[in-house]
Design an enzyme around this catalytic site. Structure first.
Site, mmCIF file in Angstrom:
data_model
loop_
_atom_site.group_PDB
_atom_site.id
_atom_site.type_symbol
_atom_site.label_atom_id
_atom_site.label_comp_id
_atom_site.label_asym_id
_atom_site.label_seq_id
_atom_site.Cartn_x
_atom_site.Cartn_y
_atom_site.Cartn_z
ATOM 1 N N TYR A 82 0.856 -1.175 0.000
ATOM 2 C CA TYR A 82 0.000 0.000 0.000
ATOM 3 C C TYR A 82 0.902 1.238 0.000
ATOM 4 C CZ TYR A 82 -4.041 -2.864 1.513
ATOM 5 O OH TYR A 82 -5.058 -3.780 1.618
ATOM 6 N N THR B 172 -20.527 7.115 -6.748
ATOM 7 C CA THR B 172 -21.657 7.929 -6.308
ATOM 8 C C THR B 172 -22.807 7.802 -7.301
ATOM 9 O OG1 THR B 172 -20.735 9.844 -7.467
ATOM 10 C CG2 THR B 172 -20.147 9.589 -5.146
ATOM 11 N N GLY C 274 -12.987 2.998 -5.085
ATOM 12 C CA GLY C 274 -13.909 3.471 -4.064
ATOM 13 C C GLY C 274 -15.353 3.375 -4.520
#
Length: 305
Positions: free
Chosen positions: A71, A232, A229
Site C-alpha cells: 500500500y 456515487t 472506491g
C-alpha cells in the site's frame, strides 16, 4: 444518525486468536494517495491529514488496523504513516494486521506474487516499516486456486520463530482455508464480500463463524468500485430507502449489513477523510430491522441471478 460520540466499541468485539478487537476497524489502503488506490501513477495524499486520520481512528476506539507493504504511492507508504502516527510506542491493545504475497516494484508496478522464497523478506519488510519486533496478524494473500501449503508453511515457520503472532488467509476458497488450517491455526479469512458482492460466499462466511474464524470482508463499501472506491449515484432505491429511514448514509448501511452477517464478521473500511472516518465508525451502532435485512437480502441475492 449521530456520529459525534459513537466509538468503535458500539460495533461489539471479536478475538483474533488471543487479541480482542472492536468489530469496526480501519483499512489503510486509501491513506497513501488521493483517488484510486494501488496505481503506479497515483497522486500522493497529504501526509499530515493521513496521520491525523489514523490518530483520530484510535481516539474513536479503532484497535484493528489493516495494512500492507504494497500500500504505497510515489511519496507515501501506509506502513510508514501508521508507524509515524501511532508508533513509539504503539497504544496498548492496538492490533495491526498486514498481508503478504502481492508485490509491487519501486515504481509501483505489480510484479509476480511472492513464492515461498520471498515471503520471509516481505514479512521483514513489514516489520521494518512498522517498527515492530513481531507482526500481530499476517494474511497470506492468494492469487488463483493452486495449493497454498508451501507458502503458508513458510509463514507457519515464521510464527514458530516468533516473528508473527497469528496467521490468516486472503482471497481464498474453502478448500484453501482447510489446507492452511491443516498446517497452522488460521484466525481470519479476508475476502471480497458485501451487499450484492459474491453472494456465493454466504455459506463460506457462515462456515468461518462455525469454526471460530473471523471473516474480514474487503470492498464492503466500494463493492464493484474496488480500488476506486464507492461510485456515487449508483445505489438502488431500496438501499437508499433503508438509509433514509435511519438517517444514515448508504455506506453506513453497507457496513451495518456486513456486521449483521455474524458476530465473527469484522469491518475494515478505509478512508483518508476524517468525516468519512467518523461516519464509518458510527455505522457500528446502526441496528437494522428484520424488514431492512429482508430488503437488503433481496438486493444481495439478486446479484447471483
Amino acid at each position: 444518525m449521530t456520529t459525534e460520540t459513537t466509538t468503535a466499541a458500539a460495533s461489539g468485539t471479536w478475538t483474533l486468536g488471543d487479541l480482542p478487537v472492536n468489530r469496526i476497524g480501519f483499512g489503510a489502503m486509501r491513506l497513501p494517495q488521493n483517488g484510486a488506490a494501488l496505481q503506479a501513477a497515483a497522486a500522493s495524499g497529504d501526509r499530515d491529514r493521513a496521520i491525523a486520520v489514523l490518530r483520530r481512528a484510535v481516539d474513536l476506539g479503532v484497535n484493528h488496523i489493516d495494512t500492507a507493504a504494497f500500500y504505497f504511492s510515489p511519496l507515501r507508504s501506509a506502513n510508514e504513516l501508521i508507524n509515524s502516527a501511532l508508533g513509539g510506542p504503539y497504544p496498548d491493545g492496538l492490533v495491526i494486521a498486514t498481508k503478504v504475497g502481492p508485490a509491487r516494484d519501486a515504481s509501483g508496478e505489480w510484479t509476480a506474487h511472492a513464492g515461498p522464497g520471498q515471503l520471509r523478506g516481505q514479512v521483514e519488510e513489514n516489520l521494518r516499516q512498522l517498527g515492530r519486533d513481531h507482526l500481530d496478524v499476517v494474511n497470506l494473500r492468494v492469487l488463483g486456486t493452486d495449493s497454498v501449503a508451501e507458502r503458508f508453511g513458510v509463514l507457519a515457520e515464521l510464527r514458530e520463530a516468533g516473528l508473527i503472532r497469528h496467521l490468516g488467509v486472503s482471497n481464498v476458497t474453502p478448500a484453501q482455508l482447510a489446507e492452511a488450517q491443516a498446517i497452522a491455526p488460521v484466525v481470519c479469512v479476508q475476502n471480497m464480500y458485501g451487499i450484492g458482492v459474491r453472494p456465493e460466499y454466504d455459506a463460506f462466511v457462515r462456515s468461518c463463524g462455525e469454526q471460530g474464524i473471523a471473516f474480514v470482508p474487503f470492498y464492503a463499501i466500494a463493492a464493484a468500485g474496488r480500488e476506486g472506491g464507492a461510485a456515487t449515484g449508483s445505489e438502488s432505491e431500496e438501499l437508499l430507502a433503508v438509509a433514509r429511514a435511519h438517517g444514515a448514509s448508504p455506506a453506513q448501511v453497507r457496513l451495518a449489513w456486513t456486521l449483521h452477517r455474524g458476530p465473527h464478521v469484522l469491518a475494515i473500511p478505509g478512508t483518508g477523510n476524517p468525516d468519512h472516518l467518523a461516519d464509518n465508525v458510527a455505522a457500528g451502532a446502526l441496528r437494522l430491522t428484520d424488514e431492512d435485512l429482508a430488503v437488503l437480502e433481496r438486493l444481495h441475492q439478486a446479484a447471483a441471478e
